[in-house]
Design a protein around this motif. Structure first.
Motif, PDB file in Angstrom:
ATOM      1  N   GLU A  23       0.925  10.486  -4.802  1.00 63.29           N
ATOM      2  CA  GLU A  23       2.319  10.937  -4.601  1.00 63.29           C
ATOM      3  C   GLU A  23       3.043  10.064  -3.749  1.00 63.29           C
ATOM      4  OE1 GLU A  23       5.268  14.599  -3.881  1.00 63.29           O
ATOM      5  OE2 GLU A  23       3.535  14.789  -5.101  1.00 63.29           O
ATOM      6  N   SER A  24       2.219   9.675  -2.647  1.00 65.43           N
ATOM      7  CA  SER A  24       3.144   8.661  -1.768  1.00 65.43           C
ATOM      8  C   SER A  24       3.400   7.450  -2.118  1.00 65.43           C
ATOM      9  CB  SER A  24       2.027   8.364  -0.137  1.00 65.43           C
ATOM     10  OG  SER A  24       1.060   7.592  -0.753  1.00 65.43           O
ATOM     11  N   SER A  40       6.972   5.402  -3.694  1.00 66.40           N
ATOM     12  CA  SER A  40       7.542   4.110  -3.455  1.00 66.40           C
ATOM     13  C   SER A  40       8.033   3.319  -4.612  1.00 66.40           C
ATOM     14  CB  SER A  40       6.388   3.406  -2.832  1.00 66.40           C
ATOM     15  OG  SER A  40       5.747   4.105  -1.789  1.00 66.40           O
ATOM     16  N   ILE A  55       0.667   6.043   4.265  1.00 69.35           N
ATOM     17  CA  ILE A  55       1.803   6.343   4.542  1.00 69.35           C
ATOM     18  C   ILE A  55       2.786   5.159   5.074  1.00 69.35           C
ATOM     19  CG2 ILE A  55       3.210   7.668   6.458  1.00 69.35           C
ATOM     20  CD1 ILE A  55       0.664   9.865   6.353  1.00 69.35           C
ATOM     21  N   SER A  86       3.864   2.813   1.983  1.00 69.08           N
ATOM     22  CA  SER A  86       4.715   3.512   1.111  1.00 69.08           C
ATOM     23  C   SER A  86       5.918   3.673   2.072  1.00 69.08           C
ATOM     24  CB  SER A  86       4.384   5.051   1.036  1.00 69.08           C
ATOM     25  OG  SER A  86       3.185   5.011   0.183  1.00 69.08           O
ATOM     26  N   ILE A  87       6.146   4.034   3.015  1.00 66.75           N
ATOM     27  CA  ILE A  87       7.363   3.993   4.103  1.00 66.75           C
ATOM     28  C   ILE A  87       7.912   2.687   4.147  1.00 66.75           C
ATOM     29  CG2 ILE A  87       8.239   4.659   6.382  1.00 66.75           C
ATOM     30  CD1 ILE A  87       6.538   7.006   6.525  1.00 66.75           C
ATOM     31  N   ILE A 117      11.381  12.546  -0.319  1.00 67.04           N
ATOM     32  CA  ILE A 117      10.865  11.538   0.593  1.00 67.04           C
ATOM     33  C   ILE A 117      10.518  12.254   1.993  1.00 67.04           C
ATOM     34  CG2 ILE A 117      10.803   9.300   1.851  1.00 67.04           C
ATOM     35  CD1 ILE A 117      11.976   8.348  -0.684  1.00 67.04           C
ATOM     36  N   PHE A 176       8.216  15.356   2.066  1.00 71.33           N
ATOM     37  CA  PHE A 176       6.743  14.895   1.896  1.00 71.33           C
ATOM     38  C   PHE A 176       5.948  14.144   3.116  1.00 71.33           C
ATOM     39  CE2 PHE A 176       3.196  11.924   0.279  1.00 71.33           C
ATOM     40  CZ  PHE A 176       2.288  12.742  -0.102  1.00 71.33           C
ATOM     41  N   PHE A 177       6.985  12.957   3.576  1.00 79.60           N
ATOM     42  CA  PHE A 177       6.391  12.072   4.630  1.00 79.60           C
ATOM     43  C   PHE A 177       6.507  12.649   5.797  1.00 79.60           C
ATOM     44  CE2 PHE A 177       6.718   8.881   1.396  1.00 79.60           C
ATOM     45  CZ  PHE A 177       5.488   8.202   1.273  1.00 79.60           C
ATOM     46  N   GLY A 207       3.311  14.997   6.279  1.00 86.96           N
ATOM     47  CA  GLY A 207       2.261  14.286   6.370  1.00 86.96           C
ATOM     48  C   GLY A 207       1.896  13.392   7.331  1.00 86.96           C
ATOM     49  N   THR A 208       2.872  12.772   8.068  1.00 87.92           N
ATOM     50  CA  THR A 208       2.744  11.924   9.364  1.00 87.92           C
ATOM     51  C   THR A 208       2.381  12.910  10.259  1.00 87.92           C
ATOM     52  OG1 THR A 208       4.487  10.527   8.298  1.00 87.92           O
ATOM     53  CG2 THR A 208       4.047  10.376  10.598  1.00 87.92           C
ATOM     54  N   TYR A 223       3.399  20.065   2.634  1.00 86.06           N
ATOM     55  CA  TYR A 223       3.116  18.853   1.518  1.00 86.06           C
ATOM     56  C   TYR A 223       1.836  19.460   0.588  1.00 86.06           C
ATOM     57  CZ  TYR A 223      -1.152  17.832   4.545  1.00 86.06           C
ATOM     58  OH  TYR A 223      -2.356  17.867   4.964  1.00 86.06           O
TER      59      TYR A 223
END
Length: 311
Positions: free
Chosen positions: A111-112, A116, A207, A210-211, A248, A251-252, A255-256, A278
């Motif tokens: 997903e991450s 992206s 992470i 992707s970020i 985004i 989710f991030f 997750g982070t 998430y």
């Protein structure tokens, strides 16, 4: 009887979200409702994209796969989670636990990277519109998708092998509603700095890369938008990216917070609540975000419902 050469535990007991008896039944119906919305929303979006030829574009190709991923990893977690609300002991076998961990990791990492790929697609569409059909050709889209699932599989394998090498002794109560990495590390008799480092590196890579990709894509997009002279053009560009940015952040953000802080900084009970975002909230909201904020999807929905009504 041992489950394998490294562990004397043959099954785990999942503690669930809460041990308060009065909350079990309301939470069961709440999360059953969430799961039904997730399944209907994601399978509905997959069906809409499949049935409507005007949605057969790179943007919706990635959205199709995002919905598949959301449906898959919520299905790997929620049905077993629901059992904890209605049974005295929510037991999962050692093999079942490792299988759940693998598929959860596979789809979360995927997903991450699909997010992206979607950011890169929006960058090409807005910043290089004349080259869009060449740059985002079917071959390129397929290559990106293979990369998404390939990295997801490698990351999931790293997490699962990392846990398989641990020893679990007498205690088999997992302080979570699923077989997640950090609760299993805490439960193990011999988890070390190296085991935690593997988790940090794999999660940090997933992470982080992707970020960075997403920030670079949206940096170029914003720069391009500010050079658009017409207000209508700016509005259209912002609306195209708005739903993606919301997905985004949800989710991030969660997750982070769950994986890139030291375990001592986030108590497991807080981690459980954070992971709800998430694992359950994001897969449920994604199809709503993309359908309610997207004119093409709304049009496809009207056409499809019109066909069903007519037939």
């Amino acid at each position: 009887m041992a489950a394998d050469n490294t562990s004397s535990v043959t099954e785990f007991i999942l503690a669930g979200l809460t041990n308060q008896p009065g909350l079990q039944l309301p939470l069961f119906f709440l999360f059953l409702g969430f799961y039904m919305v997730t399944v209907l929303g994601n399978l509905g979006l997959i069906t809409l994209i499949g049935l409507n030829s005007h949605l057969h574009t790179p943007m919706y190709f990635f959205l199709f796969n995002l919905s598949f991923i959301d449906f898959s990893y919520s299905s790997a977690i929620i049905p077993k989670m629901l059992m904890s609300f209605v049974s005295k002991k929510n037991i999962i076998s050692y093999t079942g636990c490792m299988t759940q961990l693998f598929f959860f990791s596979l789809f979360v990492i995927s997903e991450s990277f699909i997010l992206s790929a979607m950011a890169y697609d929006r960058y090409v569409a807005i910043c290089k519109p004349l080259l869009y059909t060449v740059t985002m050709s079917p071959q390129v889209c397929l290559f990106l998708l293979v990369g998404v699932y390939g990295i997801g599989a490698l990351g999931a394998l790293a997490h699962t092998v990392n846990i398989l090498f641990l020893t679990f002794c007498a205690d088999n109560l997992v302080n979570h509603y699923m077989c997640d990495i950090l609760p299993l590390l805490e439960l193990s008799c011999n988890s070390s700095y190296m085991n935690n480092l593997v988790v940090f590196i794999v999660a940090g890579f997933g992470i982080g890369v992707s970020i960075v990709t997403i920030f670079l894509s949206y940096g170029f997009i914003l720069s391009s938008i500010f050079h658009i002279s017409s207000t209508k053009g700016k509005s259209k560009a912002f609306s195209t990216c708005g739903s993606h940015i919301i997905a985004i952040c949800l989710f991030f953000g969660s997750g982070t917070f769950a994986y890139l802080k030291p375990p001592s900084a986030v108590p497991l009970d807080q981690g459980k609540v954070c992971s709800l975002f998430y694992t359950i909230v994001v897969p449920m909201l994604n199809p709503l975000i993309y359908s309610l904020r997207n004119k093409d999807v709304k049009l496809a929905m009207k056409k499809t419902l019109g066909r069903i009504t007519f037939s």
